[in-house]
Design an enzyme around this catalytic site. Structure first.
Site, PDB file in Angstrom:
ATOM      1  N   PHE A  14       0.827  -1.211   0.000  1.00  0.00           N
ATOM      2  CA  PHE A  14       0.000   0.000   0.000  1.00  0.00           C
ATOM      3  C   PHE A  14       0.863   1.264   0.000  1.00  0.00           C
ATOM      4  CE2 PHE A  14      -2.401   2.761   3.251  1.00  0.00           C
ATOM      5  CZ  PHE A  14      -3.046   3.509   2.280  1.00  0.00           C
ATOM      6  N   ALA A  85       9.055  -2.892   3.801  1.00  0.00           N
ATOM      7  CA  ALA A  85       8.524  -4.268   3.793  1.00  0.00           C
ATOM      8  C   ALA A  85       8.233  -4.715   5.219  1.00  0.00           C
ATOM      9  CB  ALA A  85       9.530  -5.212   3.145  1.00  0.00           C
ATOM     10  N   ASP A 134       3.185   4.706  14.611  1.00  0.00           N
ATOM     11  CA  ASP A 134       2.938   5.317  15.934  1.00  0.00           C
ATOM     12  C   ASP A 134       2.531   4.264  16.977  1.00  0.00           C
ATOM     13  OD1 ASP A 134       0.368   4.732  14.978  1.00  0.00           O
ATOM     14  OD2 ASP A 134      -0.457   6.736  15.349  1.00  0.00           O
ATOM     15  N   TYR A 158       2.192  -7.126  16.445  1.00  0.00           N
ATOM     16  CA  TYR A 158       2.635  -6.256  15.348  1.00  0.00           C
ATOM     17  C   TYR A 158       3.481  -5.101  15.884  1.00  0.00           C
ATOM     18  CZ  TYR A 158       2.385  -2.308  12.066  1.00  0.00           C
ATOM     19  OH  TYR A 158       2.701  -1.221  11.280  1.00  0.00           O
ATOM     20  N   SER A 159       2.911  -4.349  16.850  1.00  0.00           N
ATOM     21  CA  SER A 159       3.650  -3.160  17.295  1.00  0.00           C
ATOM     22  C   SER A 159       4.921  -3.547  18.044  1.00  0.00           C
ATOM     23  CB  SER A 159       2.766  -2.227  18.119  1.00  0.00           C
ATOM     24  OG  SER A 159       2.187  -2.886  19.210  1.00  0.00           O
ATOM     25  N   SER A 161       6.810  -6.094  17.264  1.00  0.00           N
ATOM     26  CA  SER A 161       7.828  -6.429  16.254  1.00  0.00           C
ATOM     27  C   SER A 161       8.366  -5.154  15.597  1.00  0.00           C
ATOM     28  CB  SER A 161       7.260  -7.396  15.209  1.00  0.00           C
ATOM     29  OG  SER A 161       6.265  -6.775  14.425  1.00  0.00           O
ATOM     30  N   LYS A 162       7.502  -4.157  15.398  1.00  0.00           N
ATOM     31  CA  LYS A 162       7.973  -2.892  14.814  1.00  0.00           C
ATOM     32  C   LYS A 162       8.870  -2.156  15.819  1.00  0.00           C
ATOM     33  CE  LYS A 162       7.090  -1.216  11.335  1.00  0.00           C
ATOM     34  NZ  LYS A 162       7.693  -1.372   9.964  1.00  0.00           N
ATOM     35  N   PRO A 213     -18.399  -4.545  10.249  1.00  0.00           N
ATOM     36  CA  PRO A 213     -18.003  -5.010  11.591  1.00  0.00           C
ATOM     37  C   PRO A 213     -17.269  -3.920  12.379  1.00  0.00           C
ATOM     38  CG  PRO A 213     -16.543  -5.938   9.919  1.00  0.00           C
ATOM     39  CD  PRO A 213     -17.478  -5.025   9.201  1.00  0.00           C
ATOM     40  N   ASN A 257     -13.690   5.541  15.721  1.00  0.00           N
ATOM     41  CA  ASN A 257     -14.035   4.624  14.616  1.00  0.00           C
ATOM     42  C   ASN A 257     -15.491   4.774  14.190  1.00  0.00           C
ATOM     43  OD1 ASN A 257     -11.452   3.588  14.576  1.00  0.00           O
ATOM     44  ND2 ASN A 257     -11.941   1.841  15.888  1.00  0.00           N
ATOM     45  N   ARG A 289     -11.339  -6.410  19.467  1.00  0.00           N
ATOM     46  CA  ARG A 289      -9.993  -6.936  19.216  1.00  0.00           C
ATOM     47  C   ARG A 289      -9.319  -7.180  20.568  1.00  0.00           C
ATOM     48  NH1 ARG A 289      -6.319  -2.990  15.684  1.00  0.00           N
ATOM     49  NH2 ARG A 289      -7.156  -4.169  13.919  1.00  0.00           N
TER      50      ARG A 289
HETATM   51  P1  NAD Z   1       1.336  -3.572   3.315  1.00  0.00           P
HETATM   52  O1  NAD Z   1       1.035  -4.782   4.147  1.00  0.00           O
HETATM   53  O2  NAD Z   1       0.303  -3.004   2.414  1.00  0.00           O
HETATM   54  O3  NAD Z   1       2.603  -3.869   2.389  1.00  0.00           O
HETATM   55  C1  NAD Z   1       3.735  -4.564   2.838  1.00  0.00           C
HETATM   56  C2  NAD Z   1       4.557  -4.967   1.620  1.00  0.00           C
HETATM   57  O4  NAD Z   1       5.725  -5.651   2.106  1.00  0.00           O
HETATM   58  C3  NAD Z   1       3.828  -5.939   0.684  1.00  0.00           C
HETATM   59  O5  NAD Z   1       4.019  -5.549  -0.656  1.00  0.00           O
HETATM   60  C4  NAD Z   1       4.495  -7.272   0.952  1.00  0.00           C
HETATM   61  O6  NAD Z   1       4.501  -8.140  -0.175  1.00  0.00           O
HETATM   62  C5  NAD Z   1       5.911  -6.842   1.345  1.00  0.00           C
HETATM   63  N1  NAD Z   1       6.590  -7.825   2.181  1.00  0.00           N
HETATM   64  C6  NAD Z   1       6.090  -8.444   3.290  1.00  0.00           C
HETATM   65  N2  NAD Z   1       6.995  -9.317   3.769  1.00  0.00           N
HETATM   66  C7  NAD Z   1       8.087  -9.238   2.960  1.00  0.00           C
HETATM   67  C8  NAD Z   1       9.348  -9.895   2.953  1.00  0.00           C
HETATM   68  N3  NAD Z   1       9.654 -10.812   3.874  1.00  0.00           N
HETATM   69  N4  NAD Z   1      10.239  -9.559   1.986  1.00  0.00           N
HETATM   70  C9  NAD Z   1       9.923  -8.650   1.036  1.00  0.00           C
HETATM   71  N5  NAD Z   1       8.735  -8.012   0.993  1.00  0.00           N
HETATM   72  C10 NAD Z   1       7.835  -8.299   1.946  1.00  0.00           C
HETATM   73  O7  NAD Z   1       1.875  -2.507   4.351  1.00  0.00           O
HETATM   74  P2  NAD Z   1       1.729  -0.913   4.344  1.00  0.00           P
HETATM   75  O8  NAD Z   1       0.464  -0.544   5.004  1.00  0.00           O
HETATM   76  O9  NAD Z   1       2.050  -0.389   2.998  1.00  0.00           O
HETATM   77  O10 NAD Z   1       2.915  -0.529   5.345  1.00  0.00           O
HETATM   78  C11 NAD Z   1       4.240  -0.327   4.863  1.00  0.00           C
HETATM   79  C12 NAD Z   1       5.143   0.030   6.040  1.00  0.00           C
HETATM   80  O11 NAD Z   1       4.648   1.194   6.689  1.00  0.00           O
HETATM   81  C13 NAD Z   1       5.211  -1.060   7.113  1.00  0.00           C
HETATM   82  O12 NAD Z   1       6.534  -1.128   7.584  1.00  0.00           O
HETATM   83  C14 NAD Z   1       4.260  -0.566   8.195  1.00  0.00           C
HETATM   84  O13 NAD Z   1       4.658  -1.039   9.469  1.00  0.00           O
HETATM   85  C15 NAD Z   1       4.446   0.937   8.074  1.00  0.00           C
HETATM   86  N6  NAD Z   1       3.281   1.764   8.491  1.00  0.00           N
HETATM   87  C16 NAD Z   1       2.027   1.502   7.992  1.00  0.00           C
HETATM   88  C17 NAD Z   1       0.958   2.320   8.376  1.00  0.00           C
HETATM   89  C18 NAD Z   1      -0.427   2.110   7.814  1.00  0.00           C
HETATM   90  O14 NAD Z   1      -1.376   2.788   8.257  1.00  0.00           O
HETATM   91  N7  NAD Z   1      -0.639   1.242   6.845  1.00  0.00           N
HETATM   92  C19 NAD Z   1       1.178   3.384   9.257  1.00  0.00           C
HETATM   93  C20 NAD Z   1       2.470   3.618   9.748  1.00  0.00           C
HETATM   94  C21 NAD Z   1       3.515   2.800   9.343  1.00  0.00           C
HETATM   95  P1  TYD Z   2      -6.925  -1.072  11.263  1.00  0.00           P
HETATM   96  O1  TYD Z   2      -7.305  -0.487   9.939  1.00  0.00           O
HETATM   97  O2  TYD Z   2      -6.757  -2.545  11.374  1.00  0.00           O
HETATM   98  O3  TYD Z   2      -5.621  -0.291  11.739  1.00  0.00           O
HETATM   99  P2  TYD Z   2      -4.861  -0.317  13.200  1.00  0.00           P
HETATM  100  O4  TYD Z   2      -5.363  -1.446  13.997  1.00  0.00           O
HETATM  101  O5  TYD Z   2      -3.431  -0.524  12.774  1.00  0.00           O
HETATM  102  O6  TYD Z   2      -5.128   1.016  13.802  1.00  0.00           O
HETATM  103  O7  TYD Z   2      -8.040  -0.649  12.319  1.00  0.00           O
HETATM  104  C1  TYD Z   2      -8.345   0.713  12.562  1.00  0.00           C
HETATM  105  C2  TYD Z   2      -9.326   0.776  13.708  1.00  0.00           C
HETATM  106  O8  TYD Z   2     -10.575   0.181  13.286  1.00  0.00           O
HETATM  107  C3  TYD Z   2      -8.898  -0.039  14.929  1.00  0.00           C
HETATM  108  O9  TYD Z   2      -9.323   0.654  16.105  1.00  0.00           O
HETATM  109  C4  TYD Z   2      -9.650  -1.342  14.802  1.00  0.00           C
HETATM  110  C5  TYD Z   2     -10.937  -0.928  14.115  1.00  0.00           C
HETATM  111  N1  TYD Z   2     -11.540  -1.943  13.228  1.00  0.00           N
HETATM  112  C6  TYD Z   2     -12.906  -2.254  13.342  1.00  0.00           C
HETATM  113  O10 TYD Z   2     -13.631  -1.707  14.200  1.00  0.00           O
HETATM  114  N2  TYD Z   2     -13.430  -3.181  12.484  1.00  0.00           N
HETATM  115  C7  TYD Z   2     -12.681  -3.824  11.538  1.00  0.00           C
HETATM  116  O11 TYD Z   2     -13.231  -4.680  10.802  1.00  0.00           O
HETATM  117  C8  TYD Z   2     -11.296  -3.482  11.424  1.00  0.00           C
HETATM  118  C9  TYD Z   2     -10.430  -4.142  10.389  1.00  0.00           C
HETATM  119  C10 TYD Z   2     -10.774  -2.521  12.279  1.00  0.00           C
END
Ligand code: NAD
Ligand code: TYD
Length: 352
Positions: A14, A85, A134, A158-159, A161-162, A213, A257, A289
């Site tokens: 993404f 990634a 964050d 998840y958090s 591991s990050k 949901p 939400n 959750r």
């Molecule tokens: P995403 O899940 O959409 O994309 C992750 C990408 O990483 C995918 O294309 C996947 O194929 C690739 N990937 C996963 N494992 C891999 C591996 N072992 N080797 C190579 N490629 C691999 O994630 P995203 O939402 O685009 O998030 C990207 C980064 O930004 C992540 O590090 C995430 O922690 C961070 N981030 C995301 C958000 C958010 O709201 N989505 C917010 C803050 C930070």
């Molecule tokens: P999400 O998009 O999974 O992001 P994060 O958990 O990383 O913040 O979820 C955003 C918020 O929405 C979180 O408080 C969980 C809630 N949520 C729902 O209420 N229903 C759902 O089906 C999902 C996926 C998330």
């Protein structure tokens, strides 16, 4: 002439795909190498418009593969890395943490080791930029805001591991003087987000007359930022961020939400020519959750003041654009919603 060769990991995901597009279009004199293993979340369709650009190369591979990463560093002589990634979905990390530990921690260490090996002893003009979240700061009550000084308190696999990967990036900077920089961003939304995350999931379910949901009472609060504004911030931190520093990135845009979901329902009613209130009837409160963080809020004044970044889009405008994108890109949705995703969806929601 090629000025820099940059490795972007996770570029088919993404956020990564928006970062790849920005860099490929904005910097024709950079070579952009996108390394992605293409998990369920990685999709090369996200990059169809730039895949033939002469400054873009895709490499399919796993960041945890030591030999591959070593070979790629030798082959391309990277000047910089933007590391996105990761396994990124909290609910999946709760169901099965191991892959999160492997990709997010071991994968990051593997990249750090390769950068250290191939860049030593001259780190001039090199940068290892680690993209984080964050969520490493934990959960807030009704008051408070995360600054770069907030102590880490991750609470989901998840958090955690990050957070672990952030600590390792800082440790390599401190111990080996590896030129690193980190940013921690709030929840992103926009085109190309996999429909397991809240906003695309709600849009998809409304369109298909499925239940919406809502975990718990829907009172959890998130700060939302348009993905292209995050990509712009990443460009600025990559070029102007100070080595060893951390930058918080956020939209200054907190939403409960349930309020966000109601707003999406209103937009969807208008777009689908439904009676106002029709979509909201599908709101279904489901089991919360496990360990659900109550509230995230980000103080992004450091990046605003030091790097002159600010979000460009108002949230309502961003949501409307996002809804339109999903409604106009049905093929994209159909292609990502394959059998595996359907299985995940059934397990996640129908057990409730
Ligand atoms: P995403 O899940 O959409 O994309 C992750 C990408 O990483 C995918 O294309 C996947 O194929 C690739 N990937 C996963 N494992 C891999 C591996 N072992 N080797 C190579 N490629 C691999 O994630 P995203 O939402 O685009 O998030 C990207 C980064 O930004 C992540 O590090 C995430 O922690 C961070 N981030 C995301 C958000 C958010 O709201 N989505 C917010 C803050 C930070
Ligand atoms: P999400 O998009 O999974 O992001 P994060 O958990 O990383 O913040 O979820 C955003 C918020 O929405 C979180 O408080 C969980 C809630 N949520 C729902 O209420 N229903 C759902 O089906 C999902 C996926 C998330």
């Amino acid at each position: 002439m090629i000025k820099k060769t940059i490795l972007i990991t996770g570029g088919a995901g993404f956020i990564g795909s928006h970062v790849v597009r920005l860099f490929v279009n904005k910097y024709p004199d950079y070579k952009i190498v996108n390394l992605d293993v293409l998990t369920y979340a990685g999709n090369l369709e996200n990059l169809k418009d730039i895949e033939d650009s002469s400054n873009y190369i895709f490499e399919r591979g796993d960041i945890t593969d030591e030999k591959l990463i070593d070979e790629l560093f030798a082959k391309y002589q990277f000047n910089g890395i933007i590391h996105l990634a990761a396994e990124s979905h909290v609910d999946r990390s709760i169901a099965d943490p191991n892959q999160f530990i492997k990709t997010n921690i071991f994968g990051t260490v593997n990249l750090l080791n390769a950068a250290r090996k191939h860049w030593s002893p001259d780190f001039d003009d090199k940068k290892f930029y680690h993209i984080s979240t964050d969520e490493v700061y934990g959960s807030l009550g009704d008051e408070g805001i995360f600054t770069e000084e907030t102590a880490y308190d991750p609470r989901s696999p998840y958090s955690a591991s990050k957070a672990s990967s952030d600590h390792l990036v800082r440790a390599y900077n401190h111990t080996y003087k590896l030129p690193t920089v980190i940013s921690n961003c709030s929840n992103n939304y926009g085109p190309n987000q996999f429909p397991e995350k809240l906003i695309p999931l709600v849009i998809h379910n409304i369109k298909n007359n499925k239940a919406i949901p809502v975990y718990g009472k829907g009172e959890n609060v998130r700060d939302w930022l348009y993905v292209i504004d995050h990509a712009r911030a990443i460009d600025m931190v990559f070029h102007n961020g100070k080595i060893g520093e951390t930058y918080n990135i956020g939209g200054n845009n907190e939403w409960k939400n349930i309020d966000l979901i109601n707003t999406l329902c209103e937009i969807m009613d208008r777009r689908l020519n439904r009676v106002n209130g029709e979509s909201a009837k599908r709101i279904t409160f489901v089991k919360d959750r496990a360990g659900h963080d109550l509230r995230y809020a980000i103080d992004s004044s450091k990046i605003q003041q030091e790097l002159n970044w600010k979000p460009s889009l108002q949230f309502k405008e961003g949501l409307e654009k996002t809804v339109d994108w999903y409604l106009n890109n049905e093929d994209w949705l159909t292609h990502v919603m394959d059998g595996d995703y359907e299985k995940y969806y059934d397990k996640q929601y129908h057990k409730r």
